[in-house]
Design a protein around this motif. Structure first.
Motif, mmCIF file in Angstrom:
data_model
loop_
_atom_site.group_PDB
_atom_site.id
_atom_site.type_symbol
_atom_site.label_atom_id
_atom_site.label_comp_id
_atom_site.label_asym_id
_atom_site.label_seq_id
_atom_site.Cartn_x
_atom_site.Cartn_y
_atom_site.Cartn_z
ATOM 1 N N ASP A 147 0.837 -1.206 0.000
ATOM 2 C CA ASP A 147 0.000 0.000 0.000
ATOM 3 C C ASP A 147 0.870 1.253 0.000
ATOM 4 O OD1 ASP A 147 -2.026 -1.807 0.196
ATOM 5 O OD2 ASP A 147 -2.756 -1.146 2.161
ATOM 6 N N GLU A 148 1.961 1.190 0.748
ATOM 7 C CA GLU A 148 2.863 2.330 0.847
ATOM 8 C C GLU A 148 3.463 2.674 -0.526
ATOM 9 O OE1 GLU A 148 6.001 1.495 3.566
ATOM 10 O OE2 GLU A 148 6.621 3.604 3.712
ATOM 11 N N GLN A 149 3.862 1.636 -1.260
ATOM 12 C CA GLN A 149 4.400 1.864 -2.613
ATOM 13 C C GLN A 149 3.340 2.460 -3.532
ATOM 14 O OE1 GLN A 149 5.901 -2.279 -3.105
ATOM 15 N NE2 GLN A 149 7.753 -1.328 -3.915
ATOM 16 N N VAL A 150 2.124 1.926 -3.444
ATOM 17 C CA VAL A 150 1.031 2.432 -4.285
ATOM 18 C C VAL A 150 0.761 3.895 -3.947
ATOM 19 C CG1 VAL A 150 -1.417 2.208 -4.886
ATOM 20 C CG2 VAL A 150 -0.033 0.152 -4.526
ATOM 21 N N MET A 151 0.760 4.216 -2.650
ATOM 22 C CA MET A 151 0.444 5.586 -2.221
ATOM 23 C C MET A 151 1.485 6.602 -2.682
ATOM 24 S SD MET A 151 -2.523 5.681 -1.132
ATOM 25 C CE MET A 151 -2.496 7.409 -0.655
ATOM 26 N N LYS A 152 2.738 6.151 -2.820
ATOM 27 C CA LYS A 152 3.760 7.067 -3.326
ATOM 28 C C LYS A 152 3.427 7.507 -4.748
ATOM 29 C CE LYS A 152 7.889 5.946 -0.683
ATOM 30 N NZ LYS A 152 9.047 5.039 -0.668
ATOM 31 N N VAL A 153 2.982 6.553 -5.560
ATOM 32 C CA VAL A 153 2.637 6.871 -6.949
ATOM 33 C C VAL A 153 1.317 7.643 -6.999
ATOM 34 C CG1 VAL A 153 2.139 5.837 -9.216
ATOM 35 C CG2 VAL A 153 3.960 4.890 -7.798
ATOM 36 N N TYR A 154 0.403 7.265 -6.112
ATOM 37 C CA TYR A 154 -0.877 7.982 -5.998
ATOM 38 C C TYR A 154 -0.617 9.453 -5.657
ATOM 39 C CZ TYR A 154 -5.456 9.256 -3.969
ATOM 40 O OH TYR A 154 -6.650 9.874 -3.669
ATOM 41 N N ASP A 155 0.280 9.682 -4.718
ATOM 42 C CA ASP A 155 0.570 11.057 -4.282
ATOM 43 C C ASP A 155 1.239 11.891 -5.364
ATOM 44 O OD1 ASP A 155 -0.650 10.778 -1.817
ATOM 45 O OD2 ASP A 155 1.188 10.148 -0.795
ATOM 46 N N MET A 156 1.807 11.215 -6.355
ATOM 47 C CA MET A 156 2.363 11.962 -7.498
ATOM 48 C C MET A 156 1.277 12.281 -8.526
ATOM 49 S SD MET A 156 6.154 10.340 -8.026
ATOM 50 C CE MET A 156 5.886 8.714 -7.382
ATOM 51 N N GLY A 157 0.058 11.824 -8.263
ATOM 52 C CA GLY A 157 -1.052 12.198 -9.137
ATOM 53 C C GLY A 157 -1.679 11.053 -9.907
ATOM 54 N N GLN A 158 -1.078 9.858 -9.841
ATOM 55 C CA GLN A 158 -1.618 8.728 -10.599
ATOM 56 C C GLN A 158 -2.929 8.223 -9.985
ATOM 57 O OE1 GLN A 158 -0.621 7.568 -13.444
ATOM 58 N NE2 GLN A 158 -1.913 5.768 -13.569
ATOM 59 N N ARG A 159 -3.934 7.977 -10.818
ATOM 60 C CA ARG A 159 -5.210 7.458 -10.305
ATOM 61 C C ARG A 159 -5.618 6.118 -10.900
ATOM 62 N NH1 ARG A 159 -3.869 10.343 -7.158
ATOM 63 N NH2 ARG A 159 -4.939 12.053 -6.079
ATOM 64 N N ILE A 160 -5.099 5.767 -12.076
ATOM 65 C CA ILE A 160 -5.459 4.476 -12.674
ATOM 66 C C ILE A 160 -4.435 3.428 -12.265
ATOM 67 C CG2 ILE A 160 -5.946 3.219 -14.820
ATOM 68 C CD1 ILE A 160 -6.472 5.868 -16.195
ATOM 69 N N PHE A 161 -4.895 2.378 -11.596
ATOM 70 C CA PHE A 161 -4.020 1.286 -11.182
ATOM 71 C C PHE A 161 -4.576 -0.039 -11.690
ATOM 72 C CE2 PHE A 161 -2.858 4.669 -8.296
ATOM 73 C CZ PHE A 161 -1.489 4.508 -8.119
ATOM 74 N N GLY A 162 -3.671 -0.964 -12.015
ATOM 75 C CA GLY A 162 -4.074 -2.263 -12.544
ATOM 76 C C GLY A 162 -3.572 -3.398 -11.681
ATOM 77 N N GLU A 163 -4.418 -4.423 -11.545
ATOM 78 C CA GLU A 163 -4.055 -5.628 -10.800
ATOM 79 C C GLU A 163 -4.365 -6.842 -11.668
ATOM 80 O OE1 GLU A 163 -2.793 -6.300 -7.711
ATOM 81 O OE2 GLU A 163 -2.488 -4.173 -7.230
ATOM 82 N N ASN A 164 -3.648 -7.960 -11.423
ATOM 83 C CA ASN A 164 -3.920 -9.143 -12.235
ATOM 84 C C ASN A 164 -4.556 -10.295 -11.459
ATOM 85 O OD1 ASN A 164 -1.662 -9.929 -10.814
ATOM 86 N ND2 ASN A 164 -0.704 -10.974 -12.542
ATOM 87 N N LYS A 165 -4.823 -10.080 -10.159
ATOM 88 C CA LYS A 165 -5.479 -11.129 -9.373
ATOM 89 C C LYS A 165 -6.655 -10.539 -8.601
ATOM 90 C CE LYS A 165 -2.113 -14.678 -9.098
ATOM 91 N NZ LYS A 165 -0.797 -14.104 -9.468
ATOM 92 N N VAL A 166 -7.790 -11.244 -8.649
ATOM 93 C CA VAL A 166 -9.021 -10.723 -8.054
ATOM 94 C C VAL A 166 -8.866 -10.474 -6.555
ATOM 95 C CG1 VAL A 166 -11.399 -11.375 -7.451
ATOM 96 C CG2 VAL A 166 -10.588 -11.606 -9.810
ATOM 97 N N GLN A 167 -8.267 -11.423 -5.855
ATOM 98 C CA GLN A 167 -8.149 -11.299 -4.400
ATOM 99 C C GLN A 167 -7.395 -10.026 -3.985
ATOM 100 O OE1 GLN A 167 -6.297 -14.710 -2.619
ATOM 101 N NE2 GLN A 167 -6.850 -14.099 -0.536
ATOM 102 N N GLU A 168 -6.269 -9.786 -4.665
ATOM 103 C CA GLU A 168 -5.456 -8.613 -4.356
ATOM 104 C C GLU A 168 -6.161 -7.324 -4.786
ATOM 105 O OE1 GLU A 168 -1.460 -9.192 -5.732
ATOM 106 O OE2 GLU A 168 -0.827 -7.189 -5.104
#
Ligand SMILES: *Cc1c(COP(=O)(O)O)cnc(C)c1O
Length: 220
Positions: free
Chosen positions: A28-49
Protein backbone atom coordinates in the motif's frame (compact mmCIF):
# COMPACT_ATOMS: atom_id res chain seq x y z
CA UNK A 1 11.05 6.28 -8.24
CA UNK A 2 9.39 9.71 -8.38
CA UNK A 3 11.73 10.80 -11.16
CA UNK A 4 10.79 7.64 -13.07
CA UNK A 5 7.12 8.40 -12.72
CA UNK A 6 7.42 12.00 -13.88
CA UNK A 7 9.69 11.05 -16.76
CA UNK A 8 7.41 8.29 -18.04
CA UNK A 9 4.26 10.32 -17.44
CA UNK A 10 5.60 13.26 -19.46
CA UNK A 11 6.44 10.97 -22.38
CA UNK A 12 2.97 9.39 -22.26
CA UNK A 13 1.13 12.73 -22.05
CA UNK A 14 3.10 14.00 -25.06
CA UNK A 15 2.01 10.91 -26.97
CA UNK A 16 -1.63 10.97 -25.76
CA UNK A 17 -1.22 7.60 -24.08
CA UNK A 18 -3.00 6.59 -20.87
CA UNK A 19 -1.01 5.02 -18.05
CA UNK A 20 -2.20 2.03 -16.04
CA UNK A 21 0.17 1.75 -13.08
CA UNK A 22 0.45 -1.98 -12.43
CA UNK A 23 0.47 -2.33 -8.65
CA UNK A 24 0.43 -6.13 -8.35
CA UNK A 25 2.58 -7.38 -5.49
CA UNK A 26 3.32 -3.81 -4.35
CA UNK A 27 2.60 -2.65 -0.82
CA UNK A 28 0.00 0.00 0.00
CA UNK A 29 2.86 2.33 0.85
CA UNK A 30 4.40 1.86 -2.61
CA UNK A 31 1.03 2.43 -4.29
CA UNK A 32 0.44 5.59 -2.22
CA UNK A 33 3.76 7.07 -3.33
CA UNK A 34 2.64 6.87 -6.95
CA UNK A 35 -0.88 7.98 -6.00
CA UNK A 36 0.57 11.06 -4.28
CA UNK A 37 2.36 11.96 -7.50
CA UNK A 38 -1.05 12.20 -9.14
CA UNK A 39 -1.62 8.73 -10.60
CA UNK A 40 -5.21 7.46 -10.31
CA UNK A 41 -5.46 4.48 -12.67
CA UNK A 42 -4.02 1.29 -11.18
CA UNK A 43 -4.07 -2.26 -12.54
CA UNK A 44 -4.05 -5.63 -10.80
CA UNK A 45 -3.92 -9.14 -12.23
CA UNK A 46 -5.48 -11.13 -9.37
CA UNK A 47 -9.02 -10.72 -8.05
CA UNK A 48 -8.15 -11.30 -4.40
CA UNK A 49 -5.46 -8.61 -4.36
CA UNK A 50 -7.61 -6.25 -6.42
CA UNK A 51 -10.53 -6.52 -3.99
CA UNK A 52 -8.29 -6.10 -0.94
CA UNK A 53 -6.54 -3.04 -2.36
CA UNK A 54 -9.82 -1.51 -3.49
CA UNK A 55 -11.10 -1.79 0.08
CA UNK A 56 -7.98 -0.39 1.76
CA UNK A 57 -6.83 2.34 -0.61
CA UNK A 58 -8.42 5.71 -1.54
CA UNK A 59 -11.83 5.45 -3.15
CA UNK A 60 -10.96 7.73 -6.06
CA UNK A 61 -8.55 5.14 -7.48
CA UNK A 62 -9.74 3.84 -10.85
CA UNK A 63 -9.13 0.08 -10.85
CA UNK A 64 -8.40 -1.97 -13.98
CA UNK A 65 -8.33 -5.78 -14.09
CA UNK A 66 -5.47 -6.76 -16.39
CA UNK A 67 -4.94 -10.46 -15.63
CA UNK A 68 -6.73 -13.66 -16.55
CA UNK A 69 -10.21 -13.59 -15.03
CA UNK A 70 -12.17 -16.69 -14.03
CA UNK A 71 -15.93 -16.47 -14.52
CA UNK A 72 -16.62 -17.48 -10.91
CA UNK A 73 -14.71 -14.43 -9.66
CA UNK A 74 -16.39 -11.72 -11.73
CA UNK A 75 -19.03 -11.07 -9.04
CA UNK A 76 -16.34 -9.92 -6.60
CA UNK A 77 -15.21 -7.01 -8.77
CA UNK A 78 -18.36 -6.15 -10.75
CA UNK A 79 -19.49 -3.30 -8.50
CA UNK A 80 -16.33 -1.20 -8.83
CA UNK A 81 -14.10 -2.30 -11.73
CA UNK A 82 -13.56 0.46 -14.32
CA UNK A 83 -12.07 -1.59 -17.15
CA UNK A 84 -11.46 -5.32 -17.67
CA UNK A 85 -8.58 -5.75 -20.16
CA UNK A 86 -8.64 -9.51 -20.26
CA UNK A 87 -11.84 -10.84 -21.83
CA UNK A 88 -10.73 -14.06 -23.50
CA UNK A 89 -13.97 -16.02 -23.96
CA UNK A 90 -17.64 -15.55 -24.78
CA UNK A 91 -18.49 -17.29 -21.50
CA UNK A 92 -16.59 -14.60 -19.60
CA UNK A 93 -18.27 -11.79 -21.56
CA UNK A 94 -21.69 -13.27 -20.75
CA UNK A 95 -20.84 -13.52 -17.06
CA UNK A 96 -19.52 -9.94 -16.90
CA UNK A 97 -22.77 -8.73 -18.46
CA UNK A 98 -24.77 -10.73 -15.92
CA UNK A 99 -22.87 -9.41 -12.91
CA UNK A 100 -22.91 -5.84 -14.28
CA UNK A 101 -26.68 -6.08 -14.61
CA UNK A 102 -26.95 -7.13 -10.95
CA UNK A 103 -24.99 -4.00 -10.04
CA UNK A 104 -27.13 -1.92 -12.38
CA UNK A 105 -24.13 -0.68 -14.34
CA UNK A 106 -22.26 -1.02 -17.61
CA UNK A 107 -18.78 -2.55 -17.39
CA UNK A 108 -16.26 -1.44 -20.05
CA UNK A 109 -14.10 -4.28 -21.38
CA UNK A 110 -11.29 -5.00 -23.84
CA UNK A 111 -10.92 -8.23 -25.77
CA UNK A 112 -7.51 -9.76 -25.10
CA UNK A 113 -5.96 -11.01 -28.32
CA UNK A 114 -3.22 -13.60 -28.54
CA UNK A 115 -0.42 -11.98 -30.57
CA UNK A 116 2.74 -13.53 -29.11
CA UNK A 117 4.69 -16.34 -30.73
CA UNK A 118 4.83 -18.30 -27.49
CA UNK A 119 2.51 -20.76 -25.82
CA UNK A 120 2.17 -19.26 -22.37
CA UNK A 121 0.00 -16.18 -22.89
CA UNK A 122 -3.77 -15.96 -22.58
CA UNK A 123 -5.90 -14.41 -25.25
CA UNK A 124 -8.30 -14.97 -28.12
CA UNK A 125 -7.23 -16.20 -31.51
CA UNK A 126 -8.29 -13.80 -34.26
CA UNK A 127 -11.03 -16.20 -35.47
CA UNK A 128 -12.39 -16.52 -31.93
CA UNK A 129 -12.44 -12.73 -31.59
CA UNK A 130 -14.50 -12.41 -34.79
CA UNK A 131 -16.92 -15.10 -33.58
CA UNK A 132 -17.46 -13.21 -30.33
CA UNK A 133 -17.88 -9.87 -32.10
CA UNK A 134 -20.40 -11.34 -34.52
CA UNK A 135 -22.37 -12.92 -31.72
CA UNK A 136 -22.23 -9.68 -29.71
CA UNK A 137 -23.40 -7.62 -32.69
CA UNK A 138 -26.21 -10.05 -33.47
CA UNK A 139 -27.36 -10.38 -29.85
CA UNK A 140 -26.94 -6.74 -28.80
CA UNK A 141 -29.92 -6.91 -26.46
CA UNK A 142 -28.23 -9.65 -24.45
CA UNK A 143 -25.23 -7.42 -23.76
CA UNK A 144 -26.72 -4.19 -22.53
CA UNK A 145 -24.42 -4.11 -19.51
CA UNK A 146 -21.17 -4.47 -21.46
CA UNK A 147 -19.27 -1.91 -23.43
CA UNK A 148 -16.52 -3.28 -25.67
CA UNK A 149 -14.00 -0.45 -25.70
CA UNK A 150 -11.09 -1.96 -27.57
CA UNK A 151 -8.39 -4.61 -27.68
CA UNK A 152 -5.48 -5.65 -25.47
CA UNK A 153 -2.43 -7.72 -26.28
CA UNK A 154 0.94 -8.79 -24.93
CA UNK A 155 3.97 -9.20 -27.18
CA UNK A 156 6.41 -12.07 -26.92
CA UNK A 157 8.95 -11.89 -24.15
CA UNK A 158 11.96 -11.65 -26.44
CA UNK A 159 14.96 -9.35 -27.00
CA UNK A 160 14.00 -9.28 -30.71
CA UNK A 161 12.53 -5.79 -30.96
CA UNK A 162 11.61 -6.24 -34.64
CA UNK A 163 9.42 -9.18 -33.67
CA UNK A 164 7.80 -7.21 -30.83
CA UNK A 165 7.11 -4.30 -33.19
CA UNK A 166 5.58 -6.67 -35.73
CA UNK A 167 3.27 -8.23 -33.12
CA UNK A 168 2.09 -4.81 -31.95
CA UNK A 169 1.60 -3.61 -35.53
CA UNK A 170 -0.53 -6.69 -36.24
CA UNK A 171 -2.75 -5.89 -33.26
CA UNK A 172 -3.03 -2.26 -34.36
CA UNK A 173 -4.29 -3.28 -37.83
CA UNK A 174 -6.75 -5.67 -36.26
CA UNK A 175 -7.98 -2.93 -33.89
CA UNK A 176 -8.55 -0.52 -36.79
CA UNK A 177 -10.34 -3.19 -38.80
CA UNK A 178 -12.61 -4.13 -35.90
CA UNK A 179 -13.38 -0.48 -35.19
CA UNK A 180 -14.36 0.11 -38.80
CA UNK A 181 -16.34 -3.14 -39.22
CA UNK A 182 -18.15 -3.46 -35.88
CA UNK A 183 -18.15 -0.02 -34.23
CA UNK A 184 -18.20 2.46 -37.13
CA UNK A 185 -20.36 5.05 -35.40
CA UNK A 186 -19.07 4.45 -31.92
CA UNK A 187 -16.28 6.71 -30.80
CA UNK A 188 -16.32 4.70 -27.56
CA UNK A 189 -14.38 1.88 -29.25
CA UNK A 190 -11.17 3.80 -28.74
CA UNK A 191 -8.73 1.83 -26.59
CA UNK A 192 -5.70 -0.17 -27.68
CA UNK A 193 -3.95 -1.50 -24.56
CA UNK A 194 -0.46 -2.69 -25.38
CA UNK A 195 2.99 -2.11 -23.90
CA UNK A 196 4.62 -2.87 -20.54
CA UNK A 197 7.86 -1.75 -18.84
CA UNK A 198 10.15 -3.44 -21.35
CA UNK A 199 8.34 -2.62 -24.58
CA UNK A 200 6.08 0.41 -24.05
CA UNK A 201 8.00 2.65 -26.46
CA UNK A 202 7.75 0.06 -29.22
CA UNK A 203 4.03 -0.30 -28.44
CA UNK A 204 3.44 3.44 -28.66
CA UNK A 205 5.37 3.68 -31.92
CA UNK A 206 2.94 1.04 -33.20
CA UNK A 207 -0.29 2.74 -32.16
CA UNK A 208 -0.87 1.91 -28.49
CA UNK A 209 -2.92 4.46 -26.55
CA UNK A 210 -2.88 2.69 -23.16
CA UNK A 211 0.18 1.12 -21.53
CA UNK A 212 0.36 -1.11 -18.44
CA UNK A 213 3.58 -0.39 -16.56
CA UNK A 214 4.67 -2.00 -13.29
CA UNK A 215 8.33 -2.64 -12.58
CA UNK A 216 9.62 0.54 -14.23
CA UNK A 217 7.43 2.65 -11.93
CA UNK A 218 7.84 0.76 -8.71
CA UNK A 219 11.46 -0.38 -8.73
CA UNK A 220 14.21 2.14 -8.05
C1 LIG B 1 2.49 -7.48 -14.69
C2 LIG B 1 1.76 -7.08 -15.90
C3 LIG B 1 2.10 -5.89 -16.58
C4 LIG B 1 3.25 -4.99 -16.15
O1 LIG B 1 4.49 -5.62 -16.33
P1 LIG B 1 5.86 -4.82 -16.04
O2 LIG B 1 6.85 -5.55 -16.88
O3 LIG B 1 6.11 -4.91 -14.58
O4 LIG B 1 5.66 -3.43 -16.50
C5 LIG B 1 1.35 -5.55 -17.69
N1 LIG B 1 0.32 -6.30 -18.11
C6 LIG B 1 -0.04 -7.44 -17.48
C7 LIG B 1 -1.19 -8.22 -18.01
C8 LIG B 1 0.66 -7.86 -16.36
O5 LIG B 1 0.30 -8.99 -15.73
Amino acid sequence: MSSHYNFIKKYLVENHVQLVAVSKMRTDEQVMKVYDMGQRIFGENKVQELVAKHQRLPQDIVWHMIGHLQTNKVAQIASFISLIHSVDSLKLLVEINKQAQKCNRIIPVLLQIFIAKEETKYGLLVEEMYQILEYYTHEKNAFQHIEIKGLMGMASNTPNTAQIAEEFATLRSLYLHVKESFFPLKSTFDTLSMGMSGDYKIAIANGSNMVRIGSLLFED
